[in-house]
Write a protein that holds these residues in place. Structure first.
Motif, mmCIF file in Angstrom:
data_model
loop_
_atom_site.group_PDB
_atom_site.id
_atom_site.type_symbol
_atom_site.label_atom_id
_atom_site.label_comp_id
_atom_site.label_asym_id
_atom_site.label_seq_id
_atom_site.Cartn_x
_atom_site.Cartn_y
_atom_site.Cartn_z
ATOM 1 N N LEU A 133 91.135 46.418 41.312
ATOM 2 C CA LEU A 133 92.192 46.278 41.419
ATOM 3 C C LEU A 133 92.989 47.290 42.596
ATOM 4 O O LEU A 133 92.461 48.862 42.300
ATOM 5 C CB LEU A 133 93.255 46.107 39.978
ATOM 6 C CG LEU A 133 95.752 46.832 40.973
ATOM 7 C CD1 LEU A 133 95.117 45.528 40.534
ATOM 8 C CD2 LEU A 133 95.771 47.280 39.187
ATOM 9 N N VAL A 135 96.632 48.273 44.456
ATOM 10 C CA VAL A 135 98.425 47.685 44.816
ATOM 11 C C VAL A 135 98.650 48.873 46.757
ATOM 12 O O VAL A 135 98.427 50.233 45.981
ATOM 13 C CB VAL A 135 98.407 48.293 43.855
ATOM 14 C CG1 VAL A 135 100.354 48.204 43.706
ATOM 15 C CG2 VAL A 135 98.411 48.099 42.556
ATOM 16 N N ARG A 141 100.629 44.365 48.678
ATOM 17 C CA ARG A 141 99.677 43.305 48.539
ATOM 18 C C ARG A 141 99.394 44.221 48.011
ATOM 19 O O ARG A 141 98.677 45.152 46.769
ATOM 20 C CB ARG A 141 98.945 43.994 50.098
ATOM 21 C CG ARG A 141 97.922 42.725 50.220
ATOM 22 C CD ARG A 141 97.337 43.073 51.471
ATOM 23 N NE ARG A 141 96.439 42.179 51.834
ATOM 24 C CZ ARG A 141 94.799 42.055 51.533
ATOM 25 N NH1 ARG A 141 94.618 43.532 51.173
ATOM 26 N NH2 ARG A 141 93.908 41.871 51.805
ATOM 27 N N VAL A 142 98.641 43.167 47.055
ATOM 28 C CA VAL A 142 97.942 43.408 45.777
ATOM 29 C C VAL A 142 96.343 42.476 46.007
ATOM 30 O O VAL A 142 96.585 41.647 46.130
ATOM 31 C CB VAL A 142 98.611 43.085 44.249
ATOM 32 C CG1 VAL A 142 97.886 43.559 43.009
ATOM 33 C CG2 VAL A 142 99.753 43.858 44.466
ATOM 34 N N THR A 143 95.508 43.367 45.833
ATOM 35 C CA THR A 143 93.911 42.504 45.299
ATOM 36 C C THR A 143 93.322 42.599 44.679
ATOM 37 O O THR A 143 93.566 44.283 43.706
ATOM 38 C CB THR A 143 93.385 43.226 46.885
ATOM 39 O OG1 THR A 143 92.688 44.322 46.589
ATOM 40 C CG2 THR A 143 93.718 42.439 47.375
ATOM 41 N N GLU A 148 93.623 38.666 47.265
ATOM 42 C CA GLU A 148 94.483 38.652 47.346
ATOM 43 C C GLU A 148 95.466 38.190 46.581
ATOM 44 O O GLU A 148 95.026 36.666 45.785
ATOM 45 C CB GLU A 148 95.010 38.167 48.338
ATOM 46 C CG GLU A 148 96.534 39.108 48.759
ATOM 47 C CD GLU A 148 97.241 38.984 50.316
ATOM 48 O OE1 GLU A 148 98.320 39.062 50.260
ATOM 49 O OE2 GLU A 148 96.240 38.788 50.715
ATOM 50 N N PHE A 156 105.194 42.697 40.989
ATOM 51 C CA PHE A 156 104.938 43.129 42.051
ATOM 52 C C PHE A 156 105.611 44.790 41.984
ATOM 53 O O PHE A 156 104.881 46.213 41.735
ATOM 54 C CB PHE A 156 104.798 43.376 43.515
ATOM 55 C CG PHE A 156 104.263 44.716 44.575
ATOM 56 C CD1 PHE A 156 103.241 44.267 45.213
ATOM 57 C CD2 PHE A 156 105.246 45.726 44.842
ATOM 58 C CE1 PHE A 156 102.587 45.057 45.621
ATOM 59 C CE2 PHE A 156 104.794 46.369 45.745
ATOM 60 C CZ PHE A 156 103.544 46.217 46.021
ATOM 61 N N LEU A 159 103.978 46.260 38.633
ATOM 62 C CA LEU A 159 102.839 46.352 38.425
ATOM 63 C C LEU A 159 102.916 47.807 39.584
ATOM 64 O O LEU A 159 101.707 48.742 39.154
ATOM 65 C CB LEU A 159 102.068 45.382 39.358
ATOM 66 C CG LEU A 159 100.106 45.941 39.322
ATOM 67 C CD1 LEU A 159 99.882 46.269 38.120
ATOM 68 C CD2 LEU A 159 99.320 44.564 40.823
ATOM 69 N N THR A 160 103.499 47.733 40.287
ATOM 70 C CA THR A 160 103.716 49.392 41.273
ATOM 71 C C THR A 160 103.920 50.601 40.036
ATOM 72 O O THR A 160 103.809 51.428 40.250
ATOM 73 C CB THR A 160 104.752 49.761 42.162
ATOM 74 O OG1 THR A 160 103.897 48.190 42.805
ATOM 75 C CG2 THR A 160 104.481 50.385 42.773
ATOM 76 N N ALA A 163 101.228 50.983 38.188
ATOM 77 C CA ALA A 163 100.083 52.315 39.020
ATOM 78 C C ALA A 163 100.161 53.483 39.441
ATOM 79 O O ALA A 163 99.417 53.991 39.523
ATOM 80 C CB ALA A 163 99.848 50.803 40.063
ATOM 81 N N LEU A 202 96.325 38.048 37.882
ATOM 82 C CA LEU A 202 95.647 39.156 37.562
ATOM 83 C C LEU A 202 93.905 38.367 37.697
ATOM 84 O O LEU A 202 93.390 39.181 38.301
ATOM 85 C CB LEU A 202 96.121 40.575 37.169
ATOM 86 C CG LEU A 202 96.875 41.677 37.982
ATOM 87 C CD1 LEU A 202 97.038 42.609 37.273
ATOM 88 C CD2 LEU A 202 96.858 41.728 39.055
#
Length: 224
Positions: A133, A135, A141-143, A148, A156, A159-160, A163, A202
């Motif tokens: 992952l 971030v 942008r997330v991959t 992506e 987002f 998740l941030t 993270a 995800l």
């Protein structure tokens, strides 16, 4: 961490000061706007809890004056709960707004969220990599393994928030305060719904782990 508590209600301020000190904060009391404006440069405070109903000057004006002086984090702590008042407080420069009465868990979560936002560096943050992952907060942008992933704004932001401390538990109160700007108990289901959606997008439900009775964390090699 030094807190400037601006409130002319001696009983309320005394109780709040005691609760803050029990949680490890250093507290400076200011019962008036004049005291508050003098205390900021003199006492080296890190965050301001500002009542808007002060005896010598409207708290909105004090908020604007503090904001003109710099980027000191400010939370309006007041009995003015109407939407118009909340909007006015935020537009005057407050970073957040808490309506009396409130719980200490709510206030502390909001303080922590505001302090995290204010301490972010002005330089472009580096992407956070947690296993497959990635971030990228700057590019939003997330991959996952190079793929992506399209997320909503709240997904987002959620998740941030996780993270920033991979492997560490983030409480529901912290997530509510930082992502939704609330700690209303009835909002807990909102977090669960967004976590479920985030896991599905995800493609690996185990990336976002539930910490029972606490909140959530991002899986790392150490957390398994």
């Amino acid at each position: 961490m030094r807190v400037l508590l601006v409130d002319d209600d001696a009983r309320f301020a005394g109780a709040l000061e005691t609760a803050l000190r029990q949680r490890g904060y250093d507290v400076v009391r200011a019962p008036t706007a004049a005291d508050a404006l003098r205390a900021v440069p003199d006492r080296g405070v890190d965050i301001v809890l500002l009542d808007l109903g002060l005896p010598d000057r409207d708290g909105i004006d004090v908020c604007r004056e503090l904001r003109r002086r710099g980027d000191l984090p400010i939370i309006a702590v007041t009995a003015r709960g109407e939407e118009r008042e909340r909007v006015l407080g935020l537009r005057s420069g407050a970073d957040d707004y808490v309506v009396k009465p409130f719980g200490m868990a709510e206030l502390q979560a909001r303080m922590e969220a505001v302090l995290r936002r204010s301490s972010r560096p002005s330089t472009v943050p580096e992407p956070v990599c947690v296993g497959p992952l990635v971030v990228d907060a700057h590019a939003r942008r997330v991959t996952v393994a190079g793929r992506e992933v399209t997320l909503t704004r709240k997904e987002f932001d959620l998740l941030t928030a996780l993270a920033r401390q991979p492997g560490g538990a983030v409480t529901r109160d912290q997530l509510l305060a930082e992502v939704w700007h609330t700690t209303w108990a009835g909002s807990g289901r909102t977090v669960e719904v967004h976590v479920a959606s985030l896991r599905a997008k995800l493609g690996d439900p185990g990336l976002v782990q539930t910490v029972r009775g606490v909140g959530y964390r991002l899986r790392t090699a150490l957390t398994g």
